[in-house]
Design an enzyme around this catalytic site. Structure first.
Site, PDB file in Angstrom:
ATOM      1  N   HIS A 113       0.890  -1.162   0.000  1.00 55.11           N
ATOM      2  CA  HIS A 113       0.000   0.000   0.000  1.00 55.11           C
ATOM      3  C   HIS A 113       0.929   1.213   0.000  1.00 55.11           C
ATOM      4  CE1 HIS A 113      -2.762  -2.624   2.547  1.00 55.11           C
ATOM      5  NE2 HIS A 113      -3.606  -2.184   1.645  1.00 55.11           N
ATOM      6  N   ASP A 149       2.023   2.399   3.513  1.00 56.44           N
ATOM      7  CA  ASP A 149       2.933   1.670   4.420  1.00 56.44           C
ATOM      8  C   ASP A 149       4.365   1.825   3.951  1.00 56.44           C
ATOM      9  OD1 ASP A 149       0.455  -0.168   4.663  1.00 56.44           O
ATOM     10  OD2 ASP A 149       1.526  -1.043   2.962  1.00 56.44           O
TER      11      ASP A 149
HETATM   12  C1  XUL Z   1      -7.702  -6.105   4.204  1.00 56.32           C
HETATM   13  C2  XUL Z   1      -6.939  -6.585   3.059  1.00 56.32           C
HETATM   14  C3  XUL Z   1      -6.068  -5.580   2.367  1.00 56.32           C
HETATM   15  C4  XUL Z   1      -5.949  -5.753   0.918  1.00 56.32           C
HETATM   16  C5  XUL Z   1      -5.147  -4.670   0.233  1.00 56.32           C
HETATM   17  O1  XUL Z   1      -8.511  -7.037   4.799  1.00 56.32           O
HETATM   18  O2  XUL Z   1      -6.974  -7.746   2.718  1.00 56.32           O
HETATM   19  O3  XUL Z   1      -4.838  -5.586   2.989  1.00 56.32           O
HETATM   20  O4  XUL Z   1      -5.377  -6.967   0.590  1.00 56.32           O
HETATM   21  O5  XUL Z   1      -5.635  -3.415   0.470  1.00 56.32           O
END
Ligand code: XUL
Ligand code: CO
Length: 438
Positions: free
Chosen positions: A102, A105
């Site tokens: 992400h 992060d």
């Molecule tokens: C949350 C989840 C996220 C996604 C990416 O439950 O699975 O981490 O994979 O945003």
């Protein structure tokens, strides 16, 4: 000399099923061929940046427990870059070929969007170098549009248009970096795209906004020439009471309704399927049958806890059934097996990160081998084919071909007078047969 974050751990090697070395693979033999393809190419394993680097072990009742020397709490660019180096040391020692992130992060939120962008860009440049030096590749990137307080009411589905623009700006840059880093795909998970109460929610308007947002993303994808797939990751709830991308079938319906289906595949996550009251193999079948099985987030829940525990997948039945579906639909092309999983709060050492990934990789490698054996054996497949044989000729074939009417069906039924020859579904026999391979 570059700083080492895992000085006591060397490269993790395959030692075979007889090994008792905790820091070795027992089943994941990367180059071993299964159905004529190296295991590593079947799996395309990925580690996630969020749980692995940023997870602290905090829960609702207590703070972080994990030893994570790369998280100093400074939120500086220097810290973010050191952390990226630690991650690549980790991935390289584990021999894990892909990773996912992400945006937020990798780098911090900053005091405003401009600052956040600048730090993200600095880390992005470092990632490019690290990818080149190590050969570790980006499976997919995504934007974290749910942590910052501005996203309290949602991002693309927020009641506030300014928030929609911040979300769009984040996705735009996350797509830029995904493209620049050679990402195999780009994922949308609607972290808060849903509602807590319908009393304050205009659902139709929110769904229209989400449709618009994704069309804007498709336009931008074309503009920058990013050719790899977009994926939606279904999840029914948590953090919201109801998320619009609830499960595979509701995602497909949404994508069809908004004319987006040709642009998206699905990223199916085990724990999300369970939260939706479905099995992983159910979700994979729904996606596979629609031709949009893109990638998977590998983890599992706890049968006694009703939330997204994101545990490392160590259940052989789960991985065998998962890989049976994946093989059935032709394996991964751009996608892979992404460990969206976190170590338990009690497993607080850096070494646990290795042990957990080894456990997940070995369990998936065994799952693949079991699935391949079931396919080679052929009994399960033959049973299912035989079960539907009345559709292969006669009236069944005519119906499947779209050449029969209700009147034809009635004539056929009247001629028979009654149905004879129904056969047992043999569920117990098939479950026992499955056990033969575990
Ligand atoms: C949350 C989840 C996220 C996604 C990416 O439950 O699975 O981490 O994979 O945003
Ligand atoms: Co996930």
């Amino acid at each position: 000399m570059a700083k080492h974050f895992f000085p006591k751990i060397g490269t993790i090697r395959f030692e075979g099923p007889g090994s008792t070395n905790p820091l070795a693979f027992k089943h994941y033999n990367a180059d071993e061929l299964v159905e004529g393809r190296p295991i590593k190419d079947h799996m395309r394993f990925a580690a996630v940046y969020w749980h692995t680097m940023r997870g602290t072990g905090a829960d609702m009742f207590g703070g972080g427990t994990a030893n994570r020397p790369w998280n100093t709490g400074e939120c500086s660019t220097k810290e973010a870059i050191e952390r990226a180096r630690a991650f690549f040391e980790f991935a390289t020692k584990l021999g894990i070929p892909f990773y996912c992130w992400h945006d937020r992060d990798l780098a911090s939120h900053g005091r405003n969007l401009r600052e956040a962008n600048a730090q993200f860009d600095a880390v992005g440049r470092e990632l490019k170098k690290l990818q080149r030096d190590t050969g570790v590749r980006l499976l997919w990137g995504t934007a974290q549009n749910f942590v910052h307080p501005r996203y309290m009411h949602g991002a693309a589905t927020s009641c506030n248009a300014d928030v929609f623009c911040f979300a769009a700006a984040q996705v735009k840059r996350a797509m830029d970096w995904t493209h620049e880093l050679g990402g195999q795909g780009y994922v949308f998970w609607g972290g808060r795209e849903g509602y807590a109460s319908l009393l304050n929610t205009d659902m139709k308007r929110e769904l229209d906004h989400l449709g618009r947002f994704l069309h804007m993303a498709v336009d931008y994808k074309k503009k920058i020439g990013f050719k790899n797939p977009f994926l939606i990751e279904p999840k029914p709830k948590e953090p919201t009471k109801h998320q619009y991308d609830s499960d595979a079938a509701s995602c497909l319906n949404f994508l069809r309704e908004y004319g987006l289906l040709e642009h998206f595949q699905l990223n199916i996550e085990v724990n999300h399927a369970w939260l939706a009251g479905k099995t992983m193999e159910h979700e994979l079948e729904v996606a596979g049958a629609a031709g949009v099985l893109g990638s998977i987030d590998a983890n599992m829940g706890d049968y006694f806890l009703g939330w997204d525990t994101d545990q490392f997948p160590t259940d052989l039945y789960l991985t065998a059934k998962t890989m049976l579906s994946v093989l059935k639909y032709g394996g991964f092309k751009h996608g892979g097996v992404n460990f969206d999983a976190k170590v338990r709060r009690e497993s607080f050492s850096e070494e646990d990160l290795f042990l957990a990934h080894i456990a997940g990789m070995d369990t998936f490698a065994r799952g693949l081998k079991i699935a391949a054996k079931i396919r080679a054996d052929g009994r399960l497949d033959a049973f299912v084919r035989n079960r539907y044989r009345t559709w292969d000729s006669g009236i069944g074939k005519k119906i499947e071909d779209g050449k029969a009417t209700f009147a034809d069906c009635e004539r056929h039924a009247l001629k028979l007078g009654n149905v004879s020859g129904l056969e047992s579904g043999r569920q117990e026999l098939l479950e026992a047969m499955f056990n033969e391979f575990i």
